[in-house]
Design an enzyme around this catalytic site. Structure first.
Site: not given
Ligand code: FES
Length: 120
Positions: A67, A99, A86
């Site tokens: 994670k 992005h 993003c």
């Protein structure tokens, strides 16, 4: 094709225990089976990779971690911080403007999270 050639390629008679393969049949059948197995394996690998990466948002950042988490203290942020949402930034977790390229290529509309102190 001569009669002698035909007799050498004819199917062997079935024995009482079932169908028997001649040496000539094995010479053809084994490579076909091996090539089919390899082809099937490669196709399944390709399809698995396609289906399992299709929905990923994070395609490159800390992929060895289960994670990806970043934490910052408010006091350390300063007057303004711009964070990537993003997952395309080369400076992740900070926005580097990637992005814009992502939005142009995909028609998406993602942008950064901007945290700043109130103007006083
Ligand atoms: S680079 Fe990802 S939001 Fe700007």
């Amino acid at each position: 094709m001569s009669a002698s050639a035909l007799s050498s390629t004819a199917l062997p008679a079935a024995s009482s225990s079932g169908f028997r393969l001649s040496k000539e049949h094995l010479v053809v059948a084994v490579p076909v089976a091996v090539i089919s197995a390899i082809g099937g394996f490669l196709v399944s690998q390709y399809l698995n990779r396609r289906c399992c990466t299709k929905g990923l948002v994070n395609t490159s950042i800390s992929k060895d971690s289960p994670k990806v988490v970043h934490s910052f203290d408010m006091e350390d942020i300063g007057s303004k911080a711009v964070y990537c949402r993003c997952w395309k930034s080369k400076k992740f977790p900070y926005c580097d403007g990637s992005h814009s390229k992502h939005n142009d290529e995909t028609g998406d509309n993602v942008g950064p999270l901007i945290i700043k102190k109130k103007d006083t």
